[in-house]
Design a protein around this motif. Structure first.
Motif, short mmCIF file in Angstrom:
data_model
loop_
_atom_site.label_atom_id
_atom_site.label_comp_id
_atom_site.label_asym_id
_atom_site.label_seq_id
_atom_site.Cartn_x
_atom_site.Cartn_y
_atom_site.Cartn_z
N LEU A 90 0.83 -1.20 0.00
CA LEU A 90 0.00 0.00 0.00
C LEU A 90 0.87 1.25 0.00
O LEU A 90 0.59 2.23 -0.72
CB LEU A 90 -0.92 -0.01 1.22
N GLY A 91 1.94 1.25 0.79
CA GLY A 91 2.83 2.40 0.81
C GLY A 91 3.40 2.68 -0.58
O GLY A 91 3.46 3.83 -1.02
N ALA A 92 3.80 1.62 -1.28
CA ALA A 92 4.33 1.80 -2.64
C ALA A 92 3.27 2.36 -3.57
O ALA A 92 3.55 3.23 -4.40
CB ALA A 92 4.85 0.46 -3.16
N ALA A 93 2.03 1.86 -3.44
CA ALA A 93 0.94 2.37 -4.29
C ALA A 93 0.66 3.84 -4.00
O ALA A 93 0.46 4.64 -4.93
CB ALA A 93 -0.31 1.53 -4.07
N LEU A 94 0.64 4.23 -2.72
CA LEU A 94 0.39 5.63 -2.37
C LEU A 94 1.52 6.53 -2.86
O LEU A 94 1.28 7.63 -3.37
CB LEU A 94 0.20 5.76 -0.86
N ALA A 95 2.77 6.07 -2.72
CA ALA A 95 3.89 6.87 -3.21
C ALA A 95 3.83 7.00 -4.73
O ALA A 95 4.14 8.06 -5.29
CB ALA A 95 5.21 6.23 -2.79
N GLY A 96 3.40 5.91 -5.40
CA GLY A 96 3.29 5.97 -6.85
C GLY A 96 2.23 6.95 -7.32
O GLY A 96 2.39 7.58 -8.37
N GLU A 97 1.16 7.10 -6.54
CA GLU A 97 0.06 7.98 -6.94
C GLU A 97 0.19 9.39 -6.38
O GLU A 97 -0.23 10.37 -7.00
CB GLU A 97 -1.27 7.38 -6.49
N ALA A 116 7.15 5.89 2.49
CA ALA A 116 7.24 5.22 1.19
C ALA A 116 7.88 6.14 0.16
O ALA A 116 7.66 7.35 0.16
CB ALA A 116 5.86 4.80 0.72
N ARG A 117 8.65 5.52 -0.71
CA ARG A 117 9.27 6.26 -1.80
C ARG A 117 9.39 5.35 -3.02
O ARG A 117 9.38 4.12 -2.90
CB ARG A 117 10.66 6.77 -1.41
N ARG A 122 10.81 1.03 -8.46
CA ARG A 122 10.34 0.15 -7.38
C ARG A 122 10.10 0.97 -6.14
O ARG A 122 10.65 2.06 -5.95
CB ARG A 122 11.37 -0.95 -7.10
N GLY A 123 9.28 0.41 -5.29
CA GLY A 123 8.97 1.11 -4.04
C GLY A 123 9.77 0.56 -2.89
O GLY A 123 10.11 -0.63 -2.86
N TYR A 124 10.11 1.41 -1.95
CA TYR A 124 10.65 0.96 -0.67
C TYR A 124 9.82 1.60 0.42
O TYR A 124 9.71 2.83 0.49
CB TYR A 124 12.13 1.31 -0.48
N SER A 125 9.22 0.77 1.25
CA SER A 125 8.32 1.25 2.29
C SER A 125 8.82 0.77 3.65
O SER A 125 9.35 -0.34 3.78
CB SER A 125 6.89 0.73 2.07
N SER A 281 9.96 -0.95 13.39
CA SER A 281 10.02 -0.57 11.98
C SER A 281 10.26 -1.81 11.13
O SER A 281 11.18 -2.58 11.38
CB SER A 281 11.13 0.45 11.73
N VAL A 282 9.42 -1.97 10.11
CA VAL A 282 9.53 -3.11 9.20
C VAL A 282 9.56 -2.57 7.77
O VAL A 282 8.66 -1.83 7.37
CB VAL A 282 8.33 -4.08 9.37
N GLY A 283 10.60 -2.90 7.02
CA GLY A 283 10.76 -2.34 5.69
C GLY A 283 11.04 -3.37 4.63
O GLY A 283 11.48 -4.50 4.92
N GLY A 284 10.78 -2.98 3.38
CA GLY A 284 11.07 -3.88 2.27
C GLY A 284 10.78 -3.24 0.93
O GLY A 284 10.12 -2.20 0.83
N VAL A 285 11.28 -3.91 -0.10
CA VAL A 285 11.11 -3.46 -1.49
C VAL A 285 9.83 -4.04 -2.06
O VAL A 285 9.45 -5.18 -1.77
CB VAL A 285 12.32 -3.92 -2.32
N SER A 286 9.15 -3.25 -2.87
CA SER A 286 7.95 -3.70 -3.57
C SER A 286 8.17 -3.62 -5.07
O SER A 286 8.92 -2.76 -5.55
CB SER A 286 6.73 -2.86 -3.20
N ALA A 287 7.52 -4.51 -5.81
CA ALA A 287 7.63 -4.51 -7.27
C ALA A 287 6.29 -4.88 -7.87
O ALA A 287 5.49 -5.59 -7.26
CB ALA A 287 8.72 -5.48 -7.74
#
Length: 289
Positions: A90-97, A116-117, A122-125, A281-287
């Motif tokens: 969701l963070g990746a989608a919000l950053a994308g939009e 998110a960025r 790709r997103g990293y949230s 804090s929990v982070g990861g890459v999205s694609a």
């Protein structure tokens, strides 16, 4: 305008369903999530129908309300109070939009945030989990878990306790003494569903400790109608909180690898500090999928 992070979309009752894999590792694997960003949240029945149609372990639904995003999570069979990998997606989608930034999320039972960025398509949230809590698992529950999953008492890692841990949702954390034991995890879905629902568990998380701050995990998710999750951010938060809150690991970072035995390698980055019970804090890459 959709950025590269957002893959194929499906229109369902005038809502775009985005399909995004969270916690991908080296450009592959990760845990697929559905993401629906709408003008207003659908009814609970409709969200459940959409999640069932999408078929992933969770679908996140979000709608903006002033400066907060009302957020709910549904598996194909039920609502889930909190889902880590769907929040990362969701963070990746919000950053994308809407651009890079920090997004405040109002969940069914509290509030969290996700930073998110978008970088190189790709997103990293990084999410800040709900508060953590944990306690020793009752002996009869441990015995039932070992029976359901085909393990014996001697398979447990005696350097770590079997615990009920919560970082937004309830998990049973079961440490195993070898990587081979983790690899052989299997169970009957119906038996697992009965066990998890009887004890109010979202997942049963089996872990193996490779090094002090490196863990491998497999998460059974029969409570949501899914045999196994490739990457489970909520369980990662619960594990980190458990280790910190019971003085089993000092403040800092840890890495969790999951999904390898499913052919969907995933990496979860975790960071935590005191005090006990505070968020993780929990982070990861999205694609895109």
């Amino acid at each position: 305008m959709m950025l590269d992070i957002v893959g194929s979309t499906q229109v369902w009752n005038n809502m775009n369903i985005q399909r995004i894999a969270a916690f991908v590792m080296d450009g592959r694997g990760g845990n697929p999530a559905g993401v629906v960003v709408a003008a207003q949240l659908p009814s609970e029945a409709e969200m459940l129908r959409i999640a069932h149609e999408v078929g992933y372990s969770e679908t996140a639904f979000a709608a903006r309300n002033a400066d907060v995003w009302e957020t709910r999570y549904f598996s194909p069979e039920s609502e889930v109070p909190f889902c880590g990998h769907a929040t990362i997606a969701l963070g990746a989608a919000l950053a994308g939009e809407h651009g890079d930034g920090t997004y405040e999320l109002a969940l069914r039972d509290g509030r969290i945030s996700v930073d998110a960025r978008i970088q190189d398509g790709r997103g990293y949230s990084v999410l800040r989990s709900p508060r953590t809590r944990s306690e020793a698992a009752p002996g009869d529950m441990i015995a039932q878990a070992l029976w359901v999953f085909g393990y014996a008492d001697g398979d447990l890692d005696r350097d770590l306790p079997v615990m009920l841990a919560n970082g937004g949702s309830q998990h049973l954390i079961v440490p195993l003494r070898t990587r081979g034991l983790l690899a052989r995890m299997s169970y009957d879905l119906d038996q697992g569903r009965v066990f998890m629902r009887r004890h109010g568990l979202v997942t049963v998380a089996f872990i193996w400790r490779e090094a002090e701050r490196v863990f491998h995990a497999r998460n059974a998710f029969a409570s949501g109608g899914v045999l196994e999750d490739p990457a489970t951010g909520a369980a990662a938060a619960a594990l980190a909180g458990m280790l910190r809150d019971h003085d089993l690991l000092s403040d800092g970072d840890l890495t969790i690898y999951q999904g390898e035995d499913m052919g969907r390698p995933s990496r979860i980055d975790v960071s935590f500090a005191g005090p006990a019970g505070s968020s993780v804090s929990v982070g990861g890459v999205s694609a895109r999928i």
